[in-house]
Design an enzyme around this catalytic site. Structure first.
Site, PDB file in Angstrom:
ATOM      1  N   GLU A   1     -12.170   3.026  17.690  1.00 56.07           N
ATOM      2  CA  GLU A   1     -13.150   2.621  16.675  1.00 56.07           C
ATOM      3  C   GLU A   1     -14.041   1.480  17.163  1.00 56.07           C
ATOM      4  O   GLU A   1     -13.547   0.560  17.802  1.00 56.07           O
ATOM      5  CB  GLU A   1     -12.361   2.191  15.431  1.00 56.07           C
ATOM      6  CG  GLU A   1     -13.163   2.001  14.191  1.00 56.07           C
ATOM      7  CD  GLU A   1     -12.278   1.765  12.977  1.00 56.07           C
ATOM      8  OE1 GLU A   1     -12.617   0.856  12.207  1.00 56.07           O
ATOM      9  OE2 GLU A   1     -11.254   2.449  12.807  1.00 56.07           O
TER      10      GLU A   1
ATOM     11  N   ILE B   1       0.827  -1.201   0.000  1.00 55.49           N
ATOM     12  CA  ILE B   1       0.000   0.000   0.000  1.00 55.49           C
ATOM     13  C   ILE B   1       0.865   1.256   0.000  1.00 55.49           C
ATOM     14  O   ILE B   1       0.614   2.201  -0.754  1.00 55.49           O
ATOM     15  CB  ILE B   1      -0.967  -0.011   1.193  1.00 55.49           C
ATOM     16  CG1 ILE B   1      -1.965  -1.161   1.048  1.00 55.49           C
ATOM     17  CG2 ILE B   1      -1.699   1.324   1.305  1.00 55.49           C
ATOM     18  CD1 ILE B   1      -2.863  -1.362   2.255  1.00 55.49           C
TER      19      ILE B   1
ATOM     20  N   ASP C   1      -9.139   7.809   8.409  1.00 55.96           N
ATOM     21  CA  ASP C   1     -10.109   6.785   8.029  1.00 55.96           C
ATOM     22  C   ASP C   1     -10.262   5.748   9.134  1.00 55.96           C
ATOM     23  O   ASP C   1     -11.148   4.905   9.076  1.00 55.96           O
ATOM     24  CB  ASP C   1      -9.671   6.105   6.726  1.00 55.96           C
ATOM     25  CG  ASP C   1     -10.716   5.131   6.201  1.00 55.96           C
ATOM     26  OD1 ASP C   1     -11.896   5.527   6.123  1.00 55.96           O
ATOM     27  OD2 ASP C   1     -10.350   3.979   5.869  1.00 55.96           O
TER      28      ASP C   1
ATOM     29  N   HIS D   1     -13.774   4.306   8.066  1.00 55.53           N
ATOM     30  CA  HIS D   1     -13.003   3.088   7.766  1.00 55.53           C
ATOM     31  C   HIS D   1     -13.432   2.488   6.419  1.00 55.53           C
ATOM     32  O   HIS D   1     -13.875   1.337   6.344  1.00 55.53           O
ATOM     33  CB  HIS D   1     -13.154   2.053   8.883  1.00 55.53           C
ATOM     34  CG  HIS D   1     -12.016   1.065   8.914  1.00 55.53           C
ATOM     35  ND1 HIS D   1     -11.577   0.479  10.062  1.00 55.53           N
ATOM     36  CD2 HIS D   1     -11.230   0.561   7.930  1.00 55.53           C
ATOM     37  CE1 HIS D   1     -10.574  -0.341   9.801  1.00 55.53           C
ATOM     38  NE2 HIS D   1     -10.343  -0.300   8.492  1.00 55.53           N
ATOM     39  N   ILE D   2     -13.260   3.272   5.372  1.00 56.79           N
ATOM     40  CA  ILE D   2     -13.682   2.854   4.029  1.00 56.79           C
ATOM     41  C   ILE D   2     -12.492   2.652   3.091  1.00 56.79           C
ATOM     42  O   ILE D   2     -12.638   2.696   1.872  1.00 56.79           O
ATOM     43  CB  ILE D   2     -14.668   3.875   3.414  1.00 56.79           C
ATOM     44  CG1 ILE D   2     -14.040   5.276   3.368  1.00 56.79           C
ATOM     45  CG2 ILE D   2     -15.964   3.880   4.203  1.00 56.79           C
ATOM     46  CD1 ILE D   2     -14.892   6.286   2.604  1.00 56.79           C
ATOM     47  N   GLY D   3     -11.309   2.411   3.667  1.00 53.21           N
ATOM     48  CA  GLY D   3     -10.103   2.294   2.861  1.00 53.21           C
ATOM     49  C   GLY D   3     -10.226   1.350   1.681  1.00 53.21           C
ATOM     50  O   GLY D   3      -9.774   1.649   0.575  1.00 53.21           O
ATOM     51  N   ASN D   4     -10.834   0.195   1.895  1.00 51.75           N
ATOM     52  CA  ASN D   4     -10.982  -0.763   0.790  1.00 51.75           C
ATOM     53  C   ASN D   4     -12.440  -0.934   0.364  1.00 51.75           C
ATOM     54  O   ASN D   4     -12.796  -1.942  -0.242  1.00 51.75           O
ATOM     55  CB  ASN D   4     -10.361  -2.113   1.153  1.00 51.75           C
ATOM     56  CG  ASN D   4     -10.964  -2.718   2.404  1.00 51.75           C
ATOM     57  OD1 ASN D   4     -12.103  -2.457   2.750  1.00 51.75           O
ATOM     58  ND2 ASN D   4     -10.181  -3.551   3.094  1.00 51.75           N
TER      59      ASN D   4
ATOM     60  N   ARG E   1      -4.185   1.859  10.960  1.00 50.60           N
ATOM     61  CA  ARG E   1      -4.922   1.447  12.142  1.00 50.60           C
ATOM     62  C   ARG E   1      -4.975   2.604  13.137  1.00 50.60           C
ATOM     63  O   ARG E   1      -3.979   3.310  13.351  1.00 50.60           O
ATOM     64  CB  ARG E   1      -4.273   0.216  12.801  1.00 50.60           C
ATOM     65  CG  ARG E   1      -4.430  -1.064  12.005  1.00 50.60           C
ATOM     66  CD  ARG E   1      -5.867  -1.532  11.965  1.00 50.60           C
ATOM     67  NE  ARG E   1      -6.052  -2.733  11.158  1.00 50.60           N
ATOM     68  CZ  ARG E   1      -6.357  -2.747   9.872  1.00 50.60           C
ATOM     69  NH1 ARG E   1      -6.503  -1.589   9.223  1.00 50.60           N
ATOM     70  NH2 ARG E   1      -6.526  -3.874   9.221  1.00 50.60           N
TER      71      ARG E   1
END
Length: 321
Positions: free
Chosen positions: A265, A155, A260, A283-286, A236
């Protein structure tokens, strides 16, 4: 016919792979509780867990027939994978699928924070504006600036490729230096974390996580950064100490941030929500159609292999035979 528990709804492409087995899917968008998971897993041969599903030693002990835990996500700190290994249970993840989507979101957040996109959207939808003016709503240009990438795996390297398109100088810090071939291809320079923090205009966190990295970015590190710098975290939440970041943003120690992921969380601190100089995403990274389909196929494929006596891919623990 094996019994499989899928701890939440996933794309159909994954379920299609498991159609010859007895598959139980926990329904709805609400996360499965620990009690519910322990009740449902008791007679299962395989578990397809979500990144948000804690799989503890106690949970594993509830499932004497368990042959594999396939995590739907690149991370795996939600699972007691060492204990699973001691019980002969492989734990797998879905690492490669997330690369492009997470790199794209990293750059989306970087640009959104630097050019104050979210602030601008809110203004347009609420109070409006009086027209163009020379000093109005200025942000920071990205082109030609220095990006510091913490974590230079797949990444991190994908973020570097995108940075090159903006003519950025690429610095990176990691537990080990990459080969000269990788560095040359990405025009990237390996530096210490301290040098990265002090020299970079935009700092992105794209590393894997382990408990030793908790609060790797805290008050001391934030104070090393330029007052015009931006911090972007798509890795994270616990890597960044939330209270220290809030204070740094309030006191203009750094100019802005984009997150993100969050330390507590799925809870997001009110201190973050009140700030205008931070962009927040859930938390929409993927979270793309392409990536989530690929993750479902990878996780289900690993279960299919394990139940068929094959070695699954992307095993993250050393199983005791």
């Amino acid at each position: 016919m094996a019994k499989i528990l899928v701890a939440g709804e996933i794309p159909q492409k994954g379920l299609d792979i498991l159609k010859d087995h007895e598959v139980e899917v926990f329904p709805g968008e609400k996360l499965i509780s620990q009690d519910e998971l322990m009740k449902r897993i008791a007679d299962k041969d395989a578990l397809l867990s979500l990144l948000s599903t804690p799989v503890s030693q106690e949970t594993i002990d509830q499932a004497p027939n368990l042959k594999i835990i396939a995590n739907y996500g690149a991370g795996f700190n939600n699972i007691d994978y060492e204990y699973a290994a001691s019980k002969g249970i492989p734990v797998t993840n879905t690492p490669i699928a997330s690369t492009n989507a997470t790199a794209e979101l990293t750059f989306s957040l970087l640009l959104a924070a630097a050019r104050r996109v979210v602030e601008g959207d809110e203004v347009c939808r609420t109070v409006g504006f009086n027209g163009w003016a020379p000093l109005y709503f200025r942000g920071r240009e990205v082109s030609g600036k220095t990006i510091g990438i913490i974590g230079f795996g797949q990444i991190g390297q994908a973020v570097a490729k995108r940075a090159l398109g903006f003519g950025m100088k690429v610095l990176y810090s990691d537990i080990k230096q990459q080969s000269s071939e990788v560095e040359s291809a990405l025009d990237a320079t390996y530096v210490s974390l301290e040098d990265l923090l002090s020299q970079s205009d935009f700092i992105t966190i794209n590393s894997a996580y382990n408990p030793s990295m908790k609060h790797m970015i805290s008050t001391e590190q934030l104070e090393m950064m330029k007052p015009t710098a931006y911090l972007i975290n798509c890795a994270r939440g616990p890597i960044v100490e939330e209270t220290a970041l809030i204070k740094a943003l309030e006191e203009k120690v750094i100019e802005g941030a984009a997150l993100d992921v969050f330390e507590f969380e799925p809870e997001i601190g009110d201190g973050l929500k009140k700030l205008k100089n931070v962009v927040l995403t859930p938390h929409i990274g993927n979270a793309t159609f392409e990536t989530r389909d690929a993750m479902a196929e990878m996780a289900a494929g690993n279960i299919f292999k394990a139940l068929g006596g094959e070695e699954p891919s992307y095993v993250i623990n050393e199983v005791v035979k």
